[in-house]
Write a protein that holds these residues in place. Structure first.
Motif, PDB file in Angstrom:
ATOM      1  N   ALA A   1       1.895   2.698  -4.097  1.00 29.23           N
ATOM      2  CA  ALA A   1       0.907   3.756  -4.307  1.00 29.23           C
ATOM      3  C   ALA A   1       1.259   4.665  -5.496  1.00 29.23           C
ATOM      4  O   ALA A   1       0.375   5.021  -6.278  1.00 29.23           O
ATOM      5  CB  ALA A   1       0.732   4.583  -3.032  1.00 29.23           C
ATOM      6  N   PRO A   2       2.534   5.025  -5.666  1.00 32.61           N
ATOM      7  CA  PRO A   2       2.872   5.881  -6.813  1.00 32.61           C
ATOM      8  C   PRO A   2       2.512   5.256  -8.159  1.00 32.61           C
ATOM      9  O   PRO A   2       2.465   5.941  -9.171  1.00 32.61           O
ATOM     10  CB  PRO A   2       4.393   6.043  -6.697  1.00 32.61           C
ATOM     11  CG  PRO A   2       4.708   5.784  -5.262  1.00 32.61           C
ATOM     12  CD  PRO A   2       3.699   4.770  -4.802  1.00 32.61           C
TER      13      PRO A   2
ATOM     14  N   GLY B   1      -6.419   7.097   1.860  1.00 27.47           N
ATOM     15  CA  GLY B   1      -5.326   6.830   0.924  1.00 27.47           C
ATOM     16  C   GLY B   1      -4.151   6.076   1.537  1.00 27.47           C
ATOM     17  O   GLY B   1      -3.157   5.828   0.873  1.00 27.47           O
ATOM     18  N   GLY B   2      -4.267   5.738   2.810  1.00 28.53           N
ATOM     19  CA  GLY B   2      -3.194   4.990   3.473  1.00 28.53           C
ATOM     20  C   GLY B   2      -2.372   5.852   4.433  1.00 28.53           C
ATOM     21  O   GLY B   2      -1.348   5.403   4.945  1.00 28.53           O
TER      22      GLY B   2
ATOM     23  N   ALA C   1       0.834  -1.209   0.000  1.00 24.44           N
ATOM     24  CA  ALA C   1       0.000   0.000   0.000  1.00 24.44           C
ATOM     25  C   ALA C   1       0.865   1.255   0.000  1.00 24.44           C
ATOM     26  O   ALA C   1       0.514   2.276  -0.589  1.00 24.44           O
ATOM     27  CB  ALA C   1      -0.921   0.001   1.217  1.00 24.44           C
ATOM     28  N   SER C   2       1.988   1.167   0.665  1.00 23.59           N
ATOM     29  CA  SER C   2       2.869   2.325   0.772  1.00 23.59           C
ATOM     30  C   SER C   2       3.771   2.479  -0.457  1.00 23.59           C
ATOM     31  O   SER C   2       3.819   3.527  -1.081  1.00 23.59           O
ATOM     32  CB  SER C   2       3.740   2.172   2.023  1.00 23.59           C
ATOM     33  OG  SER C   2       4.761   3.119   2.044  1.00 23.59           O
TER      34      SER C   2
ATOM     35  N   ARG D   1       2.880  12.711   4.472  1.00 27.68           N
ATOM     36  CA  ARG D   1       2.658  11.365   4.996  1.00 27.68           C
ATOM     37  C   ARG D   1       1.897  10.483   4.031  1.00 27.68           C
ATOM     38  O   ARG D   1       2.091   9.270   3.985  1.00 27.68           O
ATOM     39  CB  ARG D   1       1.753  11.475   6.232  1.00 27.68           C
ATOM     40  CG  ARG D   1       2.389  11.296   7.560  1.00 27.68           C
ATOM     41  CD  ARG D   1       1.294  11.412   8.608  1.00 27.68           C
ATOM     42  NE  ARG D   1       0.830  10.118   9.052  1.00 27.68           N
ATOM     43  CZ  ARG D   1      -0.260   9.923   9.779  1.00 27.68           C
ATOM     44  NH1 ARG D   1      -1.024  10.936  10.129  1.00 27.68           N
ATOM     45  NH2 ARG D   1      -0.612   8.722  10.142  1.00 27.68           N
ATOM     46  N   ASN D   2       0.944  11.084   3.327  1.00 27.50           N
ATOM     47  CA  ASN D   2       0.022  10.287   2.529  1.00 27.50           C
ATOM     48  C   ASN D   2       0.731   9.589   1.365  1.00 27.50           C
ATOM     49  O   ASN D   2       1.448  10.238   0.612  1.00 27.50           O
ATOM     50  CB  ASN D   2      -1.097  11.186   1.996  1.00 27.50           C
ATOM     51  CG  ASN D   2      -2.305  10.375   1.608  1.00 27.50           C
ATOM     52  OD1 ASN D   2      -2.215   9.515   0.728  1.00 27.50           O
ATOM     53  ND2 ASN D   2      -3.415  10.592   2.277  1.00 27.50           N
ATOM     54  N   PRO D   3       0.538   8.268   1.229  1.00 22.82           N
ATOM     55  CA  PRO D   3       1.172   7.550   0.119  1.00 22.82           C
ATOM     56  C   PRO D   3       0.854   8.167  -1.235  1.00 22.82           C
ATOM     57  O   PRO D   3       1.629   8.014  -2.178  1.00 22.82           O
ATOM     58  CB  PRO D   3       0.575   6.137   0.225  1.00 22.82           C
ATOM     59  CG  PRO D   3       0.225   5.976   1.667  1.00 22.82           C
ATOM     60  CD  PRO D   3      -0.181   7.349   2.143  1.00 22.82           C
ATOM     61  N   PHE D   4      -0.271   8.856  -1.356  1.00 19.26           N
ATOM     62  CA  PHE D   4      -0.625   9.493  -2.628  1.00 19.26           C
ATOM     63  C   PHE D   4      -0.278  10.984  -2.637  1.00 19.26           C
ATOM     64  O   PHE D   4      -0.649  11.713  -3.568  1.00 19.26           O
ATOM     65  CB  PHE D   4      -2.102   9.266  -2.946  1.00 19.26           C
ATOM     66  CG  PHE D   4      -2.419   7.832  -3.276  1.00 19.26           C
ATOM     67  CD1 PHE D   4      -2.217   7.340  -4.557  1.00 19.26           C
ATOM     68  CD2 PHE D   4      -2.877   6.958  -2.292  1.00 19.26           C
ATOM     69  CE1 PHE D   4      -2.493   6.012  -4.856  1.00 19.26           C
ATOM     70  CE2 PHE D   4      -3.137   5.623  -2.575  1.00 19.26           C
ATOM     71  CZ  PHE D   4      -2.944   5.150  -3.870  1.00 19.26           C
TER      72      PHE D   4
ATOM     73  N   ALA E   1     -11.284   3.784  -4.281  1.00 19.79           N
ATOM     74  CA  ALA E   1      -9.890   4.125  -4.579  1.00 19.79           C
ATOM     75  C   ALA E   1      -9.145   4.766  -3.420  1.00 19.79           C
ATOM     76  O   ALA E   1      -7.914   4.756  -3.376  1.00 19.79           O
ATOM     77  CB  ALA E   1      -9.823   5.045  -5.804  1.00 19.79           C
ATOM     78  N   TRP E   2      -9.850   5.337  -2.453  1.00 22.54           N
ATOM     79  CA  TRP E   2      -9.162   6.037  -1.355  1.00 22.54           C
ATOM     80  C   TRP E   2      -9.012   5.156  -0.110  1.00 22.54           C
ATOM     81  O   TRP E   2      -8.520   5.588   0.919  1.00 22.54           O
ATOM     82  CB  TRP E   2      -9.867   7.367  -1.042  1.00 22.54           C
ATOM     83  CG  TRP E   2      -8.984   8.373  -0.390  1.00 22.54           C
ATOM     84  CD1 TRP E   2      -9.187   8.984   0.819  1.00 22.54           C
ATOM     85  CD2 TRP E   2      -7.747   8.914  -0.888  1.00 22.54           C
ATOM     86  NE1 TRP E   2      -8.157   9.863   1.097  1.00 22.54           N
ATOM     87  CE2 TRP E   2      -7.264   9.832   0.077  1.00 22.54           C
ATOM     88  CE3 TRP E   2      -6.987   8.692  -2.049  1.00 22.54           C
ATOM     89  CZ2 TRP E   2      -6.058  10.544  -0.094  1.00 22.54           C
ATOM     90  CZ3 TRP E   2      -5.798   9.394  -2.219  1.00 22.54           C
ATOM     91  CH2 TRP E   2      -5.347  10.307  -1.241  1.00 22.54           C
ATOM     92  N   ILE E   3      -9.461   3.894  -0.223  1.00 29.20           N
ATOM     93  CA  ILE E   3      -9.222   2.916   0.842  1.00 29.20           C
ATOM     94  C   ILE E   3      -7.899   2.220   0.524  1.00 29.20           C
ATOM     95  O   ILE E   3      -7.763   1.585  -0.513  1.00 29.20           O
ATOM     96  CB  ILE E   3     -10.369   1.882   0.926  1.00 29.20           C
ATOM     97  CG1 ILE E   3     -11.714   2.587   1.159  1.00 29.20           C
ATOM     98  CG2 ILE E   3     -10.106   0.879   2.042  1.00 29.20           C
ATOM     99  CD1 ILE E   3     -12.914   1.645   1.210  1.00 29.20           C
ATOM    100  N   ASN E   4      -6.940   2.356   1.399  1.00 30.46           N
ATOM    101  CA  ASN E   4      -5.598   1.834   1.122  1.00 30.46           C
ATOM    102  C   ASN E   4      -4.875   1.558   2.441  1.00 30.46           C
ATOM    103  O   ASN E   4      -4.947   2.354   3.370  1.00 30.46           O
ATOM    104  CB  ASN E   4      -4.799   2.871   0.307  1.00 30.46           C
ATOM    105  CG  ASN E   4      -3.468   2.333  -0.191  1.00 30.46           C
ATOM    106  OD1 ASN E   4      -3.356   1.161  -0.542  1.00 30.46           O
ATOM    107  ND2 ASN E   4      -2.456   3.195  -0.229  1.00 30.46           N
ATOM    108  N   GLY E   5      -4.206   0.407   2.492  1.00 30.57           N
ATOM    109  CA  GLY E   5      -3.422   0.086   3.693  1.00 30.57           C
ATOM    110  C   GLY E   5      -4.275  -0.299   4.881  1.00 30.57           C
ATOM    111  O   GLY E   5      -3.805  -0.263   6.014  1.00 30.57           O
TER     112      GLY E   5
ATOM    113  N   ARG F   1      -1.365  13.655  -1.269  1.00 31.12           N
ATOM    114  CA  ARG F   1      -2.391  14.697  -1.302  1.00 31.12           C
ATOM    115  C   ARG F   1      -3.310  14.521  -0.108  1.00 31.12           C
ATOM    116  O   ARG F   1      -3.339  13.456   0.519  1.00 31.12           O
ATOM    117  CB  ARG F   1      -3.163  14.665  -2.615  1.00 31.12           C
ATOM    118  CG  ARG F   1      -4.040  13.423  -2.825  1.00 31.12           C
ATOM    119  CD  ARG F   1      -5.068  13.710  -3.940  1.00 31.12           C
ATOM    120  NE  ARG F   1      -5.888  12.562  -4.273  1.00 31.12           N
ATOM    121  CZ  ARG F   1      -7.044  12.238  -3.671  1.00 31.12           C
ATOM    122  NH1 ARG F   1      -7.489  12.940  -2.632  1.00 31.12           N
ATOM    123  NH2 ARG F   1      -7.751  11.193  -4.076  1.00 31.12           N
ATOM    124  N   LEU F   2      -4.060  15.557   0.228  1.00 28.44           N
ATOM    125  CA  LEU F   2      -5.056  15.450   1.292  1.00 28.44           C
ATOM    126  C   LEU F   2      -6.235  14.610   0.821  1.00 28.44           C
ATOM    127  O   LEU F   2      -6.425  14.392  -0.377  1.00 28.44           O
ATOM    128  CB  LEU F   2      -5.582  16.847   1.667  1.00 28.44           C
ATOM    129  CG  LEU F   2      -4.665  17.786   2.422  1.00 28.44           C
ATOM    130  CD1 LEU F   2      -5.465  19.009   2.882  1.00 28.44           C
ATOM    131  CD2 LEU F   2      -4.051  17.108   3.647  1.00 28.44           C
TER     132      LEU F   2
END
Lengths: 265, 265, 265, 265
Positions: free
Chosen positions: B189-190, C260-261, B185-186, C224-227, B249-253, C229-230
């Motif tokens: 993510a990119p 987003g993790g 997840a970490s 912090r966010n893996p993506f 899509a915003w559920i992660n980790g 963004r807020l």
């Protein structure tokens, strides 16, 4: 200083006791009268410095045994436990098995360079940092060395439930270690064994320095910590000592953060 | 029934898809238009029954590929990913990698009988139930098969943070799996990959029946559950489907309990 | 766009629906055919802007009721539920009660300046942000408005289990809210109600801007966010929508991170 | 028995110290030389029995102050802190504030009988069992009574993160208490205060007996517990003692299970 463990002929067996949290714990317990057995793995270059530390431990007046060998080798384990059995004779008892093994792999997951985690990297890290706790507990139990009220302690980190860059194999191993500690807490309870993990805060040890980006981790941790400093090996050794006291007998199957409150920020 | 995945040429690769949660997920996704690739390991005795299930999946009108092989063998992995690459050609994309492998060891820790967990038992369980998630993710990533917005899902259980009799190796593997999922997840993510674990409630599957004392676990679970019934594979497949939708899509980790609320009792 | 809630005469009652997560959820659900009732508290200066938003919701073709009043007043609650009962007549059913109330106190604990948390500050924050969930659920239940399969959803934050400067009263309220949500999940399950909390990531809403040091919180969260963004209100609204679907019926008593993790770093 | 707190002129202030965990903690700390101040609320019928206990505490040779009053009344708090300030004069220091208040409401959520939780029930429970911790900490801090290295301890239960029938208000209060304890751990750290919660296992105290279905809870807990017995007040008092020792200074912001391992089953 109260030497409350002195009269009891208690021993602590410390896996990974030649530096960091393991060594600090050896000192603290020795000062309270606990005999110590240290298993470590070091090359010749470090031998002299380590011997100095061991000498200081001996000066507290307790018995110290040390073994320079690989903790995951079955034959080392068997030989050490056999030696302890002879040493204990009819009076000695193992009060504390302390797992402080930090041999893991710090590669990343995404295959964009050559330093990517492969199956064998995971296997080595899991064997050393997690499964070995079960193997040692079993061997000592079979030899009948545990005290009637004994403690199996191991070190975990906040990284067990987080995702730090390059830490995935260690994170998996720490998570597995916590699970194995719970298994021991459950299945060995009828034999008087209590198992707990200490979740140490970020400590400036040799293990930390190997983590990529450890500098930023250190800086962040100081800022995060309510007391604005890193965890010191002595902070953690103090709690190892508390958990070895009679009064800790009802703490079992837990993960106890020892980090000044770092985890709440 | 909305077949929202149909026009997208989306595929799901399901590791352990010939029974239980994996098979139910295959059905649910197929009904919504997702193409399916199932990797499973079954003997001849089961072949006929499984073929019937696969036939039903094909009747939904999607493409189904199946491979009867060992998921942890590097060569199987490479061959399957290569086949998928050819099948996808320029249009197909892997939307979902679903890990549903339940090959683990259910021995106990205390060496009082012969069925005690040894190092190799832990190694096998950890490799199958945890490390394989990283290996498959890596292989698929290297082949460029993931969709721009992809999901890596895996099944964990409440046992990852508990101590059930005979479950320690699996507990360690589930805890490690959750850690690896967080690592993915970490670090991925990119590349648009979201990784999450579904913590399924106690489900009456083949895997459950192998757990010692599964009867009392089932009875207790029915009593504990706010809805007074076990989890069904369909309950969990429904959430696999939700997590494959764009809106997830915003559920992660995360680790998401899907158990009717069993964990709060 | 599938309007799957249209034929069902489903309604969502949103407490705190004139901005942020509540308003975004209203939009998302309306677009899928759910009728909406919004309870909010706004002064005249904001009236025009809010009316524009409400107009856009009405343009989706669903029914919209709005009440500008204090959500914790018993008489408001009774009046609104009575109005809904008349509006529903024999066909309407409440599918979703969504709690999005962010009226809390952001003072600090240590009495070194005048802005220190007193008993009444805690009481107001707890009543608005936590206890009100129980009160509304009870009122709606007594009026028989819940659908056979209904969802009670509320928003929590990572701050429920952390200690952020000036956030203690809100942290306590969020922790209490999660407990009340679990209580509902347990005790109302026999009536077909599922209760869950969404743990939204740091979102740039009006509520956030009131937190002292919100700038540094925002900056840190992006990092912090893996993506990188807020969290956006739409990200969270998407999951409110998923949890309202039939397929989410087995998710109960959970806290689901939608960020987003962010929480794994 | 080491009376390590004797020379330090240390005091412990125990809120709710006339029975159960609070009283057992008073005994344990007194035996190690800590002076004790107990605040309790009891009627005449219990006076004689309680006086006997207090007499036993005095026989350990320490100073004991007791106040029979309502802990949440501002005037009681002010009066007690003023008295302590006089008593401490220039030498005494508060080492430990121990919160053991169990005044809460045990009604259910669903309005199907008359015993249903209303807003004021929640308010009373939250004020007594949670907010009072912040109020007392503030008052003592303002009076300058805390030792340079002080401990704020409070009792929580597994019910803070579970849903037990009739326990929702208490669950919410315990969750809020944990949050307030974290807030104190964070904001008072610069003043040398450490705050932690002890998550006691199911203990056969007066508070437990008031819980509906406490019999089945007791039976289940004995079965669940790896040591097959309930938690005893002494088990918990022992850990209160450990957390008051110098060596516990780096434990902060934590919730520590003291239950023999009950929570892992």
């Amino acid at each position: 200083m109260v030497r409350e463990f002195e009269s009891s002929s208690y021993w602590a067996l410390i896996l990974g006791g030649s530096s960091g949290l393991g060594l600090a714990s050896a000192f603290k317990l020795a000062r309270h009268g606990m005999n110590i057995c240290i298993v470590h793995r070091n090359g010749r270059a470090e031998a002299e410095a380590i011997e100095k530390e061991f000498k200081k431990i001996r000066q507290t007046g307790i018995k110290l045994l040390t073994f320079n060998t690989d903790v995951v080798k079955a034959e080392s384990r068997e030989r050490i436990v056999k030696t302890l059995k002879e040493e204990f004779a009819s009076t000695g008892k193992l009060r504390c098995l302390l797992h402080s093994i930090a041999k893991g792999n710090l590669k990343t997951l995404v295959p964009i360079d050559r330093q990517v985690l492969e199956g064998p990297d995971f296997a080595l890290t899991l064997e050393n940092m997690a499964v070995s706790l079960s193997e040692w507990t079993k061997e000592i139990f079979l030899a009948g060395l545990f005290a009637d009220d004994a403690r199996v302690l191991s070190f975990t980190s906040e990284g067990a439930s987080k995702a730090w860059q390059g830490y995935t194999a260690v994170s998996a191993a720490k998570a597995a270690l916590e699970a194995i500690s719970r298994g021991i807490a459950s299945e060995y309870a009828p034999y008087g064994i209590r198992a707990n993990c200490i979740q140490a805060g970020v400590t400036d040890t040799l293990s930390l320095q190997k983590i990529p980006e450890s500098d930023s981790l250190i800086e962040q941790s100081i800022k995060r910590n309510p007391f604005n400093r890193l965890t010191r090996p002595e902070d953690v050794a103090n709690v190892v000592y508390l958990l070895c006291k009679d009064e800790a007998a009802w703490i079992n199957g837990s993960v106890i953060p020892v980090n000044g409150g770092e985890h709440i920020h």
